[in-house]
Design an enzyme around this catalytic site. Structure first.
Site: not given
Lengths: 128, 527, 114, 533
Positions: B91, B150, B387, B472-473
């Site tokens: 993110y 995780d 990723h 959501y994010r």
């Protein structure tokens, strides 16, 4: 800059890649390490347990260990603390620059002093 | 040396000197070498101009030092990008949304202020990682579980503020937050909930306090810097059991999801599970997709193969936490509940009694489901060099899953994406009452590859919005894109966020661009 | 002012000299029954946990259930509904409109002797 | 005709005319007779000039009408006091805090927009009461339960925004909400959470949406007018079981509550649990030297000692403490959970257990009067049966830690406070600690209200005394009557009232004219703040 560092990494890795594995030694399983107080242990050992074994330790699901197993296929120990071919420069380069999914570690996470200690620990069995 | 946007070299060096005076020379970083460590380790912009890099980093060690740093930044209008442990990988990691920000690194604030195993909570600083908290609990032999995501090297404060999810009973991390201490953009210190009362005895035990409940404002936002946070913990359960239920027909997913919703919303099944499909995995093994690609093996064909080779269409592993006898009976009851579906099959799973023996705990699969932090997830990423996650929320229903697989399949087709381009799984139950999909877009040191994936990512955001699904994010690279689809009444909520931003942070110094919230001066015209 | 009202209200509740009304039609009574069930029954109905009924019974009111009484008058009913008494609060026109209140009154006075 | 503070009669009648155009003449109330209906039925200020009386009331029927009303108020700087059903009795009812405010009455907006019994949620308007939603669900035979506070005539939205509590697994009403529609002071509509996404499919299924999660700032606040709200419902369970745990000695309360924490924080015991005391509630205890009788919880100086009370307990065979545990779920599971609870509690010497009934569900509507209504989400008004001859009540409701030690301390602190103020504690209805919210206890103390100026004046002093005593021990109220909002706000004073300053900063930004519910929970508009400073 990042790219250059990575090339360097590969070069250095290749340079030391040929060395053989060193004598086995007892490694505390990381579960107990997870709660180790660290008393009486060399600083480098404690810092290594604290920062590295979650990825590079023994046991189930340690991506670092798995990746090195795949990479060396036994030619070198997959466990970093059993290697005798690592150099402080190489260790510091990986920690500060990361590689593939291993991210960089900042000085607020692993200070230079701690990194020196880890390097000293991981190179303790190197032949002079 | 890189400069923050709109800051003169002389102002910047003056500010740096003041930072050094405030927190010590060794904790103000400016060298290129040090800045490398504050980039996004999984950047989708590798080797591109757009890659987000800070101009400097400051690492205070104490609330007073944070206040000092913020006041200096205000004086020189220097944008700060706050990170807790900087492990928000996939993110954006530790990188700012705006290049040239000074990274405010809270890692050194890593004190565990309290862990209570009678009322089951912890009070921690932002630099405390899940590993740190776990070790503390083990060392002190406390009978409580944390709920690590995780991977587990992030921080309870950072992950909860990003509204992350875990695997256990308390998997909705923001919902477990109880009490905050916050440094506001003007340097003022507030405590929320009962913490607003001097000497409060219930700061970590009652969330709301008196008057407007403001904690949510500081999640996924840039309105303040959280310097302390209470989190609720789970009393160590007596036992855990899981079992797998599998159905054979495509349409069985509808009653399947209904029963699942009943069991979850009744708190009989707890924790996080992912929907699974052996038949879709089979289709993938034949070069097809998890999503429904035009021309791929059809549903009817898959059902036929399923019948012949006895492969189930849908399945899920259900998790039960509680007294040994209770989890057994809950599993029995779940089977009853599902047995209305013809041809359904059940597979007995694992059973554990707690506490686990150290050896057992070493070997337990998915330790995070039992409050044990780890980094196993990175083993799944194969050859990728990182990723980024695309994570839309969809309804917890069979119909919604069917629609989503179809819609995503059309996007793959339209954009000519090879089915295996993403690490995609069927939806998860990280949060109560909804499904969330997780697409892991791989990142390589390959400009073209990354550029292409960014296009796909943006297209997915649009298509999901057209179907009423939102993320959501998201990764710092897409914060504006995602914010812009939350556009009800010409972006009324986004404008409301901006109104609050301008009031609290007139100089716009805190995390510019976080979740699409920019300071007035940097706001782009909105479609 | 409120005290005046309270006095008035007590007077009302004692007064038997209530004005007589044209007999309401069944539709209005039925409507009154519905409104009563929605707004009055939870407190004044039969069955357990009905504080209005209990309170009236404690005060020797018999029958204690409003629906069973034949001595209530429309003005009394309206006064109690609009002004409340003891812990019974007043009810606003957004809750019980004037027409509905008339209907309740019609329903509760349906059995009064003419 | 009364006029709002700082508004000229001309401006006010202009506004009234505009409101009449916006919502219809019938729905703008200005006569004393009509406006009096908006006074606090349980006012602690009866027959005093201090009683805040509204100047008018406006009752819109749609969101568009709410927007219009708010815009008009903004234009004329007229303070509005928003009520949903106006049943916040004990905390101010339908009356404003600031006399002369115009009541914005949302009762007419009483539409149940959706009830989903597959994903278990409802979407409602502010005028929908618990009775309304319960009937809606019963009429359609939907397999979901609501969670009701006592009493059940209030609004789901109003109660959740006041952060009220109930009795079932979804008893924390604000926590059980999912998605809001809000009209801001400038008349603009926002939708929160996933509702910000046009055509969202998960507005009632995922709470947070994207970016800052703002819902909380519309609770116990005056930052907007909530016109729609989603609520999570409980899928109808198959069984309900309760069991009673009784312990004999005073100090047994510590392990009793410690295990209660374990059971509740593990989701084994799911409903509200109240600590009780057969001993302290008994006549025998009341008759012990200086017994505090009805107000059993507090330990008054000069009252019976713990030793004396334990002796009474032994003589009369009365347990010192007890708590009733509620279990919801499949029949075999609730039995096993009760068995587990007993096992956990059996470490306490001489602990006794009383098995409660097990109810197989669904229940037959004919039997509702035989059921524990609150535990089943069945709205009722039973609570008012407790009010005796008083003419109303107001609640003092501090939060204390969920520990035996905290309960002991509270017994002494409040006993001492009553003593110091020269009030017999018996004059208040003191309810035992209850877990209306996760992980903490609420103590509810009901102050009776009378049409007696002196009594009420005294009650108000005592109330303020208790707020102060609680604050000195780190306990704060979760909610309070309009008459004490400043008093309570004042004790949340960390770092020179930094949080209140923060609330005021947001207030000034989102409601610069300060028209929405001035003074609510201690948040005043700038101009009034200045006047009061």
């Amino acid at each position: 800059m990042k790219k250059a560092a990575m090339l360097l990494a590969m070069a250095v890795a290749a340079l030391f890649g040929a060395r053989a594995a060193a004598a086995q030694e007892k490694v505390t399983p990381s579960w107990t390490v997870a709660t180790v107080s660290g008393q009486g242990q060399p600083k480098g050992y404690v810092e290594y347990q604290k920062y590295c074994v979650v990825c590079h330790g023994e046991g189930v699901g340690r991506p670092g260990t798995l990746a090195l197993q795949a990479k060396y296929k036994g030619a070198l120990p997959a466990l970093l603390d059993r290697r005798t071919d690592l150099t402080p420069a190489l260790i510091k380069m990986y920690v500060r620059n990361g590689i593939t999914v291993m991210p960089t570690f900042r000085k607020t996470e692993i200070s230079d002093a701690e990194l020196d200690a880890i390097a000293a620990y991981l190179t303790r069995n190197n032949k002079p | 040396m890189r400069l923050p946007p709109g800051v003169s070299a002389s102002d910047f060096s003056a500010a740096l000197t003041q930072f050094e005076n405030a927190i010590g020379k060794e904790w103000v970083f400016t060298s290129d070498e040090d800045m490398e460590t504050y980039r996004d380790s999984f950047s989708p912009f590798w080797h591109e101009e757009e890659d987000r890099v800070p101009s400097a980093a400051v690492a205070p060690n104490g609330v007073e030092q944070v206040q000092a740093v913020v006041r200096i930044a205000n004086q020189y209008k220097i944008p700060l990008w706050t990170i807790s442990t900087g492990k928000n990988l996939a993110y954006g990691g530790s990188a700012p949304a705006l290049s040239g920000c000074v990274t405010l690194d809270l890692k050194r604030m890593n004190r565990i202020l309290e862990v209570n195993d009678k009322n089951h909570y912890a009070l921690v600083e932002p630099g405390v990682s899940y590993f740190d908290l776990y070790r503390y609990i083990q060392d002190n032999k406390l009978k409580v579980w944390i709920d690590p995501p995780d991977p587990g090297w992030g921080s309870p404060v950072g992950n909860s503020l990003e509204r992350g999810g875990g695997r256990g009973v308390l998997h909705d991390h923001f919902a477990t937050v109880c009490g905050m201490e916050i440094v506001l953009p003007n340097g003022e210190l507030v405590r929320t909930g009962m913490g607003a009362m001097p000497g409060a005895k219930t700061w970590q035990q009652y969330r709301y306090g008196f008057g407007p409940y403001v904690d949510g404002l500081f999640s996924q936002s840039n309105f303040g810097i959280v310097t302390k946070m209470g989190v609720w913990l789970l009393p160590e359960p007596e036992a855990y059991r899981d079992g797998t239920v599998a159905v054979t027909r495509h349409d069985d997913l509808i009653p399947f999801a209904e029963a699942l919703a009943y069991l979850y919303n009744s708190q009989i099944v707890q924790g996080t599970s992912a929907l699974d499909s052996s038949l879709l995995n089979y289709r993938v093994s034949k070069g097809g997709g998890v999503v429904d690609l035009p021309g791929d093996i059809s549903v009817a064909e898959l059902e036929r193969i399923g019948r012949e080779q006895n492969i189930p269409y849908w399945s899920i592993e259900l998790h039960f936490y509680g007294p040994a006898r209770v989890v057994d009976l809950q599993w029995e009851y779940a089977k009853e509940k599902f047995s209305a579906i013809p041809g359904i099959t059940f597979k007995e799973g694992r059973f554990y009694r707690f506490p686990l023996e150290p050896k057992e705990a070493e070997a337990v699969p998915l330790p995070q489901a039992f409050g044990i932090p780890n980094l196993q997830v990175f083993g799944l990423l194969g050859k990728a060099e990182g990723h980024m996650d695309f994570s839309p929320i969809i309804p917890l229903s069979g119909e919604a899953v069917f629609e989503a697989l179809k819609v995503f399949g059309d996007v793959y087709h339209e954009m000519g994406i090879p089915p295996r381009n993403q690490f995609i799984s069927l939806p998860w139950t990280f949060f109560p009452r909804a499904f969330v999909f997780l697409f892991g877009f791989p990142i390589m040191h390959d400009v073209e590859f990354n550029r292409r994936n960014r296009e796909v990512f943006r297209r997915m955001i649009q298509v999901c919005a057209e179907h009423g699904w939102g993320e959501y994010r998201t990764h710092i690279a897409y914060m504006d894109d995602v914010a812009s689809v939350y556009s009800y009444n010409s972006h009324a909520l986004w404008r409301f966020h901006e109104t609050i931003k301008d009031t609290l942070d007139p100089n716009g110094i805190l995390s510019p661009g976080k979740q699409g919230i920019w300071p007035k001066s940097m706001r782009k015209p909105r479609a | 002012m409120k005290s005046a009202k309270t006095a008035l209200l007590i007077a009302m509740s004692l007064s038997c000299a209530a004005p007589t009304f044209a007999s309401p039609d069944d539709a209005q009574i039925e409507r009154g029954h519905q409104v009563y069930d929605k707004w009055c029954f939870p407190c004044h109905g039969t069955g357990s946990g009905k504080p209005g009924t209990d309170s009236l019974r404690q005060r020797g009111q018999n029958p204690a259930v409003l629906e069973e009484r034949t001595d209530l008058t429309a003005p009394m009913i309206k006064t109690f509904v609009r002004h409340g008494v003891l812990f019974m609060p007043m009810f606003r026109k957004t809750e019980i409109g004037d027409a509905d209140l008339d209907a309740i009154a019609a329903y509760l006075t349906r059995n009064n002797k003419k | 005709m009364r006029v709002p503070p700082g508004v000229t009669p001309n401006d006010f009648s202009d506004a009234i005319k505009q409101w009449e155009e916006a919502v219809g003449k019938d729905w703008v109330f200005t006569s004393d007779e009509d406006v009096d209906l908006y006074r606090d039925s349980y006012s602690p200020f009866w027959h005093e000039d201090l009683e805040p009386i509204p100047s008018a009331a406006v009752a819109p029927d749609t969101v568009e009408q709410v927007q219009a009303v708010v815009k008009i108020a903004n234009e004329h700087k007229i303070p509005l006091w928003t009520i949903s059903t106006g049943k916040n009795l004990g905390y101010g009812g339908s009356a404003p805090l600031l006399g002369g405010s115009v009541v914005l009455d949302l009762k007419r907006m009483d539409r149940v927009l959706e009830v989903n019994d597959k994903n278990h949620y409802a979407l409602v308007e502010p005028g929908v009461s618990y009775f309304d939603l319960y009937r809606y669900i019963q009429d359609r035979g939907l397999k979901v339960w609501i969670d009701v506070p006592d009493p059940g005539w209030g609004s789901l939205i109003g109660n959740a925004l006041d952060r009220g509590g109930g009795y079932t697994p979804l008893r924390d009403h604000f926590d059980a909400h999912c998605g809001m529609e809000v009209v801001l002071a400038n008349g603009e509509i926002i939708r929160t959470g996933m509702g910000a996404l046009p055509g969202s499919k998960t507005w009632q299924q995922y709470r947070y949406g994207f970016g800052p999660y703002v819902d909380g700032i519309f609770s116990q606040s005056n930052f907007g007018v909530v016109t729609k709200m989603g609520f999570w419902l409980l899928p109808e369970p198959e069984a309900f079981k309760s069991g009673n745990v009784l312990v004999q000695r005073h100090d047994d309360l510590v392990p009793l509550i410690e295990t209660l924490n374990y059971l509740m924080n593990s989701n084994i015991v799911q409903g509200t649990t109240t600590i009780g005391s057969p001993l302290l509630m008994s006549r025998a205890a009341a008759q012990t030297a200086g017994g505090s009788g009805g107000s059993a919880l507090v330990m008054s100086p000069g009252g019976p000692t713990i030793e004396q009370l334990e002796q009474v307990g032994r003589d009369q065979n009365l347990a010192y403490w007890n708590c009733e545990l509620n279990f919801y779920g499949p029949p075999k599971v609730v039995e096993a959970e009760w068995e587990f609870a007993k096992e956990k509690y059996s470490v306490i010497p001489d602990v006794k257990f009383v098995d409660g009934p097990t109810y197989a569900l669904p229940y037959d509507p004919k039997d509702v009067d035989k059921l524990p209504k609150r535990q089943f989400g069945i709205p009722s008004l039973t609570i008012f049966g407790l009010m005796g001859r008083s003419e109303g009540h107001m609640w003092f409701s501090p939060i204390i830690p969920m520990t035996g030690e905290a309960v002991f301390e509270a017994q002494k602190v409040f006993g001492q406070a009553y003593h110091d103020m020269g009030v017999p504690a018996i004059s208040q209805l003191f309810v035992f600690p209850s877990s209306f919210f996760p992980r903490s206890f609420v103590i509810l103390c009901g102050f009776p209200i009378y049409h007696d100026v002196e009594k009420n004046r005294r009650s108000r002093e005592v109330f303020k005394g208790l707020v102060k005593a609680a604050a000195e021990h780190g306990w704060g109220e979760y909610r309070t009557h309009t008459a004490f909002m400043d008093t309570v706000s004042d004790v949340y004073s960390y770092n020179d009232h930094a949080l209140r300053h923060f609330h005021e900063t947001i207030k000034d930004a989102v409601d610069p004219n300060g028209i929405l519910s001035p003074g609510r929970c201690g948040v005043w508009p700038k101009h009034v703040r200045k006047a009061r400073a």
